[in-house]
Design a protein around this motif. Structure first.
Motif, PDB file in Angstrom:
ATOM      1  N   SER A   1      40.920  32.963  31.443  1.00  0.00           N
ATOM      2  CA  SER A   1      40.404  33.813  29.935  1.00  0.00           C
ATOM      3  C   SER A   1      39.179  33.165  29.550  1.00  0.00           C
ATOM      4  O   SER A   1      37.357  34.069  29.130  1.00  0.00           O
ATOM      5  N   LYS A   2      38.917  31.778  29.379  1.00  0.00           N
ATOM      6  CA  LYS A   2      37.821  30.951  29.455  1.00  0.00           C
ATOM      7  C   LYS A   2      36.704  30.658  29.737  1.00  0.00           C
ATOM      8  O   LYS A   2      35.785  29.597  29.434  1.00  0.00           O
ATOM      9  N   TYR A   3      37.301  30.574  31.333  1.00  0.00           N
ATOM     10  CA  TYR A   3      36.706  30.425  33.084  1.00  0.00           C
ATOM     11  C   TYR A   3      35.243  31.424  32.793  1.00  0.00           C
ATOM     12  O   TYR A   3      35.936  32.690  33.261  1.00  0.00           O
ATOM     13  N   LYS A   4      34.387  31.245  33.162  1.00  0.00           N
ATOM     14  CA  LYS A   4      33.067  32.416  32.511  1.00  0.00           C
ATOM     15  C   LYS A   4      32.955  32.452  34.818  1.00  0.00           C
ATOM     16  O   LYS A   4      32.536  33.562  35.082  1.00  0.00           O
ATOM     17  N   LYS A   5      32.856  31.647  34.990  1.00  0.00           N
ATOM     18  CA  LYS A   5      32.262  31.782  36.661  1.00  0.00           C
ATOM     19  C   LYS A   5      33.823  32.133  37.459  1.00  0.00           C
ATOM     20  O   LYS A   5      34.565  31.697  38.662  1.00  0.00           O
TER      21      LYS A   5
ATOM     22  N   LYS B   1      36.394  53.575  39.279  1.00  0.00           N
ATOM     23  CA  LYS B   1      34.287  53.448  39.107  1.00  0.00           C
ATOM     24  C   LYS B   1      33.814  52.175  38.852  1.00  0.00           C
ATOM     25  O   LYS B   1      32.635  51.695  38.933  1.00  0.00           O
ATOM     26  N   LYS B   2      34.406  51.051  38.154  1.00  0.00           N
ATOM     27  CA  LYS B   2      33.802  49.810  37.473  1.00  0.00           C
ATOM     28  C   LYS B   2      32.961  49.348  38.553  1.00  0.00           C
ATOM     29  O   LYS B   2      31.689  48.863  38.320  1.00  0.00           O
ATOM     30  N   LEU B   3      33.558  48.859  39.496  1.00  0.00           N
ATOM     31  CA  LEU B   3      33.259  48.529  40.294  1.00  0.00           C
ATOM     32  C   LEU B   3      32.684  49.111  41.245  1.00  0.00           C
ATOM     33  O   LEU B   3      31.403  48.565  41.746  1.00  0.00           O
ATOM     34  N   GLU B   4      32.588  50.305  41.376  1.00  0.00           N
ATOM     35  CA  GLU B   4      31.398  51.725  42.403  1.00  0.00           C
ATOM     36  C   GLU B   4      30.077  51.299  41.763  1.00  0.00           C
ATOM     37  O   GLU B   4      29.350  50.937  41.946  1.00  0.00           O
TER      38      GLU B   4
ATOM     39  N   CYS C   1      38.776  43.661  53.219  1.00  0.00           N
ATOM     40  CA  CYS C   1      37.916  42.212  53.048  1.00  0.00           C
ATOM     41  C   CYS C   1      37.111  42.609  53.179  1.00  0.00           C
ATOM     42  O   CYS C   1      35.454  41.421  53.239  1.00  0.00           O
ATOM     43  N   LYS C   2      36.019  43.664  54.035  1.00  0.00           N
ATOM     44  CA  LYS C   2      34.726  43.716  53.861  1.00  0.00           C
ATOM     45  C   LYS C   2      33.660  44.492  52.052  1.00  0.00           C
ATOM     46  O   LYS C   2      32.724  43.160  52.066  1.00  0.00           O
ATOM     47  N   ILE C   3      34.633  44.624  51.404  1.00  0.00           N
ATOM     48  CA  ILE C   3      34.041  44.672  50.438  1.00  0.00           C
ATOM     49  C   ILE C   3      34.249  43.143  49.600  1.00  0.00           C
ATOM     50  O   ILE C   3      33.297  42.711  48.407  1.00  0.00           O
ATOM     51  N   LEU C   4      35.193  42.418  49.816  1.00  0.00           N
ATOM     52  CA  LEU C   4      35.613  40.970  49.214  1.00  0.00           C
ATOM     53  C   LEU C   4      34.266  40.126  49.492  1.00  0.00           C
ATOM     54  O   LEU C   4      33.429  39.302  48.888  1.00  0.00           O
ATOM     55  N   ASN C   5      33.217  40.190  50.931  1.00  0.00           N
ATOM     56  CA  ASN C   5      32.636  39.572  51.477  1.00  0.00           C
ATOM     57  C   ASN C   5      30.777  39.991  50.457  1.00  0.00           C
ATOM     58  O   ASN C   5      30.467  38.789  50.163  1.00  0.00           O
ATOM     59  N   ILE C   6      31.170  41.305  50.199  1.00  0.00           N
ATOM     60  CA  ILE C   6      30.388  41.874  49.441  1.00  0.00           C
ATOM     61  C   ILE C   6      29.999  41.347  48.106  1.00  0.00           C
ATOM     62  O   ILE C   6      29.484  40.294  47.024  1.00  0.00           O
ATOM     63  N   LEU C   7      31.158  40.815  47.184  1.00  0.00           N
ATOM     64  CA  LEU C   7      31.279  40.958  45.842  1.00  0.00           C
ATOM     65  C   LEU C   7      30.819  38.677  45.851  1.00  0.00           C
ATOM     66  O   LEU C   7      31.006  38.160  45.250  1.00  0.00           O
TER      67      LEU C   7
ATOM     68  N   GLU D   1      28.203  36.660  44.309  1.00  0.00           N
ATOM     69  CA  GLU D   1      28.866  36.255  42.973  1.00  0.00           C
ATOM     70  C   GLU D   1      28.996  37.367  41.513  1.00  0.00           C
ATOM     71  O   GLU D   1      28.610  36.990  40.504  1.00  0.00           O
ATOM     72  N   ILE D   2      29.499  38.419  41.835  1.00  0.00           N
ATOM     73  CA  ILE D   2      30.355  38.904  41.560  1.00  0.00           C
ATOM     74  C   ILE D   2      31.721  38.758  39.618  1.00  0.00           C
ATOM     75  O   ILE D   2      31.976  37.945  40.215  1.00  0.00           O
ATOM     76  N   PHE D   3      31.244  38.628  38.521  1.00  0.00           N
ATOM     77  CA  PHE D   3      32.247  38.013  37.837  1.00  0.00           C
ATOM     78  C   PHE D   3      32.681  39.170  36.825  1.00  0.00           C
ATOM     79  O   PHE D   3      32.553  39.992  36.916  1.00  0.00           O
ATOM     80  N   GLY D   4      34.419  38.258  36.431  1.00  0.00           N
ATOM     81  CA  GLY D   4      34.677  39.813  35.395  1.00  0.00           C
ATOM     82  C   GLY D   4      36.201  40.055  36.122  1.00  0.00           C
ATOM     83  O   GLY D   4      36.478  39.179  37.323  1.00  0.00           O
ATOM     84  N   THR D   5      36.561  41.513  36.236  1.00  0.00           N
ATOM     85  CA  THR D   5      37.763  41.840  36.016  1.00  0.00           C
ATOM     86  C   THR D   5      37.724  43.600  36.813  1.00  0.00           C
ATOM     87  O   THR D   5      37.288  43.785  35.780  1.00  0.00           O
ATOM     88  N   TYR D   6      37.847  43.694  37.709  1.00  0.00           N
ATOM     89  CA  TYR D   6      37.873  44.827  38.696  1.00  0.00           C
ATOM     90  C   TYR D   6      38.863  45.440  39.381  1.00  0.00           C
ATOM     91  O   TYR D   6      40.032  44.360  40.206  1.00  0.00           O
TER      92      TYR D   6
END
Length: 285
Positions: A140-144, A261-264, A194-200, A204-209
């Motif tokens: 929760s307190k870790y930004k990256k 939708k949030k990730l899209e 795995c394809k989407i993981l590569n994109i993320l 360097e996407i941060f957050g919960t999706y």
């Protein structure tokens, strides 16, 4: 110079798939961690001193945590083990990460709404869901950090892992398949994950999706679509409600349907239809 990616728990179904992904290996220097099997690093990630030692040696740029006690019934019987693997490992990672980009793979079991659940609609019905969620809260307190709530399928090299292997094994052994009609989900094929993981990672996407298919099916319909797509005719399918399953008394969510939708919107992609995802198993049987 390639960024170093430490895959914690690389010997499982998802870990093996990621480690064998050509694009992933081309883009990153992959370091495999395991416990019971020989890998680049072989030690118990629940032991903090060991984690500290090897984190200093490796100094990863990216950490992907795949360690999980995913046996839902097992988590009910052995809560201590569930906490150890689903929460303690995350604590050890976050306390030794040294500003690395952390990716935590979580689960759709934290949801239970007839309408597709957004990331805020948490409902924890069993110890598996509770410990996976508490494992998320560690960051929760870790930004990256990136937390991915997901469900995926595909043929595993581990004979008894996953819904696809279970269907295939039941068919080959002529066992009755008890198809649950009142549990719904929207998983992805593991190759799409795995394809989407590569994109993320690249972005360097941060957050919960949430990460899943565009629409959803019951477990029963998934089984029937899988058999149809793979042109398997099998008469020993018995449609039941979850409560009729005598092998398990663990409370389970019936609506593990994720709203993605949030990730899209974040990475500007459209999630694929679940039927097209099931079609990808044609090349695995």
């Amino acid at each position: 110079m390639k960024k170093k990616v430490l895959i914690v728990g690389s010997t499982g179904f998802l870990g093996q798939f990621i480690c064998n992904d050509k694009k992933f290996n081309k883009n990153y220097h992959v370091i495999k961690h395991g416990f019971s099997q020989k890998t680049d690093l072989n030690f118990d990630f629940t032991k903090k001193r060991k984690v500290q030692k090897y984190m200093k040696i490796v100094q990863p740029d990216i950490i992907i945590n795949l360690i999980c006690y995913s046996d839902v019934d097992g988590c009910e019987k052995n809560y201590k083990k569930a906490i150890l693997l689903n929460e303690k490992v995350s604590k050890n990672i976050v306390e030794t990460a040294n500003k690395a980009y952390i990716i935590q793979i979580s689960t759709d079991h934290v949801y239970n709404s007839p309408k597709a659940s957004s990331e805020r609609n948490i409902c924890l019905l069993n110890n598996y869901a509770k410990t996976k969620y508490s494992g998320e809260l560690v960051y929760s307190k870790y930004k990256k950090k990136l937390i991915i709530r997901t469900n995926f399928f595909g043929k595993s090299t581990k004979a008894n892992k996953g819904i696809v292997n279970w269907i295939i094994n039941s068919y080959k052994k002529r066992k009755t398949i008890y198809a649950v009609r009142d549990i719904f989900f929207n998983p992805l094929h593991i190759s799409t994950f795995c394809k989407i993981l590569n994109i993320l990672i690249r972005k360097e996407i941060f957050g919960t999706y949430n990460l899943g298919s565009k629409n959803y099916l019951s477990k029963e319909d998934f089984i029937k679509k899988f058999l149809k797509i793979n042109k398997i005719k099998y008469e020993k399918i018995h449609s039941i409600n979850y409560e009729q399953l005598k092998i398990s008394k663990t409370p389970r969510p019936k609506y593990m349907i994720m709203n993605c939708k949030k990730l899209e919107k974040k990475i500007k992609i459209k999630m694929p239809n679940i039927l097209s995802e099931i079609s990808k198993t044609k090349y695995e049987i």
